[in-house]
Design a protein around this motif. Sequence first.
Motif, PDB file in Angstrom:
ATOM      1  N   LEU A   1     -17.242  -2.902   2.215  1.00  0.00           N
ATOM      2  CA  LEU A   1     -17.969  -2.927   0.939  1.00  0.00           C
ATOM      3  C   LEU A   1     -17.093  -2.439  -0.203  1.00  0.00           C
ATOM      4  N   MET A   2     -16.322  -1.397   0.095  1.00  0.00           N
ATOM      5  CA  MET A   2     -15.443  -0.836  -0.932  1.00  0.00           C
ATOM      6  C   MET A   2     -14.465  -1.895  -1.425  1.00  0.00           C
ATOM      7  N   ILE A   3     -13.864  -2.608  -0.488  1.00  0.00           N
ATOM      8  CA  ILE A   3     -12.890  -3.634  -0.867  1.00  0.00           C
ATOM      9  C   ILE A   3     -13.591  -4.736  -1.665  1.00  0.00           C
ATOM     10  N   LEU A   4     -14.779  -5.144  -1.218  1.00  0.00           N
ATOM     11  CA  LEU A   4     -15.506  -6.200  -1.926  1.00  0.00           C
ATOM     12  C   LEU A   4     -15.865  -5.769  -3.341  1.00  0.00           C
ATOM     13  N   ILE A   5     -16.314  -4.523  -3.483  1.00  0.00           N
ATOM     14  CA  ILE A   5     -16.673  -4.039  -4.821  1.00  0.00           C
ATOM     15  C   ILE A   5     -15.441  -4.037  -5.723  1.00  0.00           C
ATOM     16  N   LEU A   6     -14.321  -3.586  -5.172  1.00  0.00           N
ATOM     17  CA  LEU A   6     -13.089  -3.554  -5.968  1.00  0.00           C
ATOM     18  C   LEU A   6     -12.696  -4.951  -6.416  1.00  0.00           C
TER      19      LEU A   6
ATOM     20  N   ASN B   1       1.472   0.217   0.232  1.00  0.00           N
ATOM     21  CA  ASN B   1       0.530  -0.316   1.206  1.00  0.00           C
ATOM     22  C   ASN B   1       0.093   0.796   2.162  1.00  0.00           C
ATOM     23  N   PHE B   2      -1.069   1.378   1.888  1.00  0.00           N
ATOM     24  CA  PHE B   2      -1.524   2.480   2.731  1.00  0.00           C
ATOM     25  C   PHE B   2      -2.123   1.999   4.047  1.00  0.00           C
ATOM     26  N   ALA B   3      -2.271   0.694   4.209  1.00  0.00           N
ATOM     27  CA  ALA B   3      -2.745   0.178   5.493  1.00  0.00           C
ATOM     28  C   ALA B   3      -1.616   0.154   6.517  1.00  0.00           C
ATOM     29  N   HIS B   4      -0.407   0.487   6.060  1.00  0.00           N
ATOM     30  CA  HIS B   4       0.763   0.441   6.923  1.00  0.00           C
ATOM     31  C   HIS B   4       0.585   1.317   8.165  1.00  0.00           C
TER      32      HIS B   4
ATOM     33  N   GLN C   1      -4.176  -8.044  -7.077  1.00  0.00           N
ATOM     34  CA  GLN C   1      -2.900  -7.961  -7.782  1.00  0.00           C
ATOM     35  C   GLN C   1      -2.957  -8.524  -9.181  1.00  0.00           C
ATOM     36  N   GLY C   2      -2.175  -7.899 -10.058  1.00  0.00           N
ATOM     37  CA  GLY C   2      -2.039  -8.411 -11.409  1.00  0.00           C
ATOM     38  C   GLY C   2      -3.214  -8.124 -12.315  1.00  0.00           C
ATOM     39  N   ARG C   3      -4.160  -7.317 -11.847  1.00  0.00           N
ATOM     40  CA  ARG C   3      -5.288  -6.953 -12.699  1.00  0.00           C
ATOM     41  C   ARG C   3      -5.023  -5.591 -13.327  1.00  0.00           C
ATOM     42  N   PRO C   4      -5.782  -5.269 -14.370  1.00  0.00           N
ATOM     43  CA  PRO C   4      -5.674  -3.895 -14.848  1.00  0.00           C
ATOM     44  C   PRO C   4      -6.095  -2.933 -13.740  1.00  0.00           C
ATOM     45  N   GLU C   5      -5.519  -1.772 -13.733  1.00  0.00           N
ATOM     46  CA  GLU C   5      -5.810  -0.747 -12.716  1.00  0.00           C
ATOM     47  C   GLU C   5      -5.438  -1.215 -11.309  1.00  0.00           C
ATOM     48  N   SER C   6      -4.584  -2.256 -11.196  1.00  0.00           N
ATOM     49  CA  SER C   6      -4.333  -2.776  -9.855  1.00  0.00           C
ATOM     50  C   SER C   6      -3.671  -1.738  -8.967  1.00  0.00           C
ATOM     51  N   GLU C   7      -2.871  -0.848  -9.572  1.00  0.00           N
ATOM     52  CA  GLU C   7      -2.186   0.172  -8.774  1.00  0.00           C
ATOM     53  C   GLU C   7      -3.195   1.050  -8.044  1.00  0.00           C
ATOM     54  N   THR C   8      -4.154   1.573  -8.812  1.00  0.00           N
ATOM     55  CA  THR C   8      -5.188   2.423  -8.220  1.00  0.00           C
ATOM     56  C   THR C   8      -6.043   1.626  -7.239  1.00  0.00           C
ATOM     57  N   ASN C   9      -6.423   0.419  -7.648  1.00  0.00           N
ATOM     58  CA  ASN C   9      -7.319  -0.370  -6.812  1.00  0.00           C
ATOM     59  C   ASN C   9      -6.685  -0.742  -5.479  1.00  0.00           C
ATOM     60  N   ILE C  10      -5.407  -1.118  -5.518  1.00  0.00           N
ATOM     61  CA  ILE C  10      -4.751  -1.485  -4.267  1.00  0.00           C
ATOM     62  C   ILE C  10      -4.578  -0.255  -3.391  1.00  0.00           C
ATOM     63  N   PHE C  11      -4.312   0.870  -4.026  1.00  0.00           N
ATOM     64  CA  PHE C  11      -4.228   2.114  -3.261  1.00  0.00           C
ATOM     65  C   PHE C  11      -5.538   2.364  -2.509  1.00  0.00           C
ATOM     66  N   ILE C  12      -6.667   2.287  -3.219  1.00  0.00           N
ATOM     67  CA  ILE C  12      -7.959   2.543  -2.569  1.00  0.00           C
ATOM     68  C   ILE C  12      -8.245   1.475  -1.520  1.00  0.00           C
ATOM     69  N   ALA C  13      -7.982   0.211  -1.868  1.00  0.00           N
ATOM     70  CA  ALA C  13      -8.342  -0.878  -0.955  1.00  0.00           C
ATOM     71  C   ALA C  13      -7.527  -0.809   0.332  1.00  0.00           C
ATOM     72  N   THR C  14      -6.229  -0.484   0.220  1.00  0.00           N
ATOM     73  CA  THR C  14      -5.443  -0.421   1.457  1.00  0.00           C
ATOM     74  C   THR C  14      -5.804   0.836   2.254  1.00  0.00           C
ATOM     75  N   LEU C  15      -6.163   1.910   1.545  1.00  0.00           N
ATOM     76  CA  LEU C  15      -6.653   3.099   2.249  1.00  0.00           C
ATOM     77  C   LEU C  15      -7.947   2.764   2.988  1.00  0.00           C
ATOM     78  N   ALA C  16      -8.812   2.004   2.325  1.00  0.00           N
ATOM     79  CA  ALA C  16     -10.060   1.579   2.966  1.00  0.00           C
ATOM     80  C   ALA C  16      -9.746   0.702   4.180  1.00  0.00           C
ATOM     81  N   THR C  17      -8.724  -0.139   4.052  1.00  0.00           N
ATOM     82  CA  THR C  17      -8.332  -0.985   5.190  1.00  0.00           C
ATOM     83  C   THR C  17      -7.903  -0.130   6.371  1.00  0.00           C
ATOM     84  N   SER C  18      -7.134   0.924   6.089  1.00  0.00           N
ATOM     85  CA  SER C  18      -6.681   1.745   7.210  1.00  0.00           C
ATOM     86  C   SER C  18      -7.863   2.463   7.846  1.00  0.00           C
ATOM     87  N   ILE C  19      -8.869   2.811   7.037  1.00  0.00           N
ATOM     88  CA  ILE C  19     -10.072   3.427   7.617  1.00  0.00           C
ATOM     89  C   ILE C  19     -10.825   2.413   8.466  1.00  0.00           C
ATOM     90  N   ILE C  20     -10.870   1.165   8.006  1.00  0.00           N
ATOM     91  CA  ILE C  20     -11.515   0.114   8.801  1.00  0.00           C
ATOM     92  C   ILE C  20     -10.789  -0.047  10.138  1.00  0.00           C
TER      93      ILE C  20
END
Lengths: 326, 289
Positions: free
Chosen positions: A289-294, B37-40, B89-108
């Motif tokens: 969900l987090m990824i989708l929201i982002l 890439n925090f999903a690494h 990628q290429g969006r505003p705040e992409s740095e923060t967003n990719i950080f959170i999203a890849t962290l979320a991926t590693s949690i998944i």
Amino acid sequence: MKSNKFLLEILAIVLVLSVIPALVRQQYILHVIMLAMIFGIVASNWNLAIGYGGMFHLAQVPFFAAGGYSTAILSVHMGLSPLIGILVGGVAAVILSLIIGIPALRVRGIYLVFLTFAFHFIMLSLVLYFVDITGGDMGLILEPIRIGATNIDMFNPVVTYYTALSLFVLSLVFIKTIIDSKIGLALVSLRDSEVYAVSRGINPYKIKLVTFVLSSFLAGVCGAFYVHYLRVVTPALFDWSFLITFLASIVIGGVGTLYGPLLGAFILTFLMESLRFLEMFRNIVFGLLMILILIFMPKGLIMLANRAQSIFSSRQNSAGIVDEEN
Amino acid sequence: MFSDIASAIIIGLVLGSMYALAAVGLTLVWGVLKILNFAHGGFITLGAYFVWVGITFLGGNYVISFLLVMGLTFLLGFVLNAGVIRPLQGRPESETNIFIATLATSIIIENLIIVGFGGRYKSIPEMASGSLTLGSISINFQQMIIMAVAPVFLVGLMYYLKKMKSGMAVRAVAQDADGAAIVGIDSERVYSYTIAIGALMAGVAGVLLGVIFYLSPGMGGDPLVRALFIMVLGGMGSVKGTIYGAYIIGIIDALARYFIGMFWASPILFVMFILLLLLRPQGLFGVKV
């Protein structure tokens, strides 16, 4: 005019949140609202640095944990009262923010992320090493506090709820004051154009450090409050899940906005709680969900709210011109 | 004393081999996409579990299991790019967003492993038993295999980047994405390849880690943190620097474990990391920032 609007907003929030315990009898829901308020405070103070200051750092969880551990250690080993303990938590976070901030804010960008990341792990190592003081992996258990000689628990649900609400309001006023002050102005101008801000005589290091330190205080207070509320402190306070919750609250709600992180925290906390039935799969669904929201709501939910408000108010003005700004 | 130091250095080279594999992928992705890439760490864990699955369920064949890991992590790297990184990628705040999203991926990933295999520690049966003794120093065969396998992949990666056409395209995009686009390089394609190669390297690192350590759903976290240190030490984005950095950190890590204590190795590395960031953020080989 502007501050009148803010006053009204605060009043509305206080009114709504303070009547909820009278309407909702389920303690569980009060518990969730309280968590949302606490997480919202930590997130919105972090937003001060990330959103307004443009300094992306990962020290907010260490601040939160420092508040929790300092108050727990003092109350278990020295019998410190939680009322003072909560304040001590804030002070501990401020001290930590100076220790981290003085060296770390000299670097920027990804290096600041790494530096604060390293401090996070060093703190965790220290907590795990000094088992006699911190309880190591097992943590510490806090005794319930009685009011005087009575049998009333000081941390009964109603008292804790209103304490959290007061902290919530305090945090809102605190952040609003900083944003409107000269420091806030300097901070935003540094974020938007550092070269220009410096040429007008703003010292970037000083302003950033002041903001960093200010934004740590309530995180520490909340850490202390959280620990007293749960009556236990463990290294789980350093968990990634806290980092994700706070950070995602900011992003989902709206980076660099006053109410965004608060809204984000409420949504996330309720989402997390409503996914409890998924048991083992909860974190997986939460991550997805987090990824989708982002991906699909990049600007944060507060933007949706702003748009709705602007359409509403432009109709009210009956000027016939829809404000497309927002 | 001499034999203590020698054994520590051998352990250091073993650790360094694994860290090098863990860190090159991260560095490569940073160098080309400028993202962290925090999903690494999750991919390192996946590599270890895939090889465990292969060996347990496919009759204990190491070679096939190893190929399985490489194939799967490579494919999942494409999935990671298409599903998580590219949309942000290429969006505003992409740095923060990719950080959170890849962290979320590693949690998944971590929780998928808990759901699929449970949270208990697992271990991969020994690849080779026995050891070689030289005087007072002994090296077991597993360690020798690790020290031999890592350079094969590292040299392979260097060869790919230096000599092969698509590797050159990767370097071109890393240097100047616009310039690369002018000469007809599809940067989107390069991005997805880069992430997939990074994921493959993480998977291989996971296999080697799984061979000497226990498997747990969060096992990728520790090597990820060390990989971050190594990445900075080597000069962000420099593959060669990262490889040198990895062996240096591996040896320091082993010496600290040996002479100061298991527990203190990590805090010592973190303090060194902080000093590095403050005193020489460009690393050993990087250009001044």
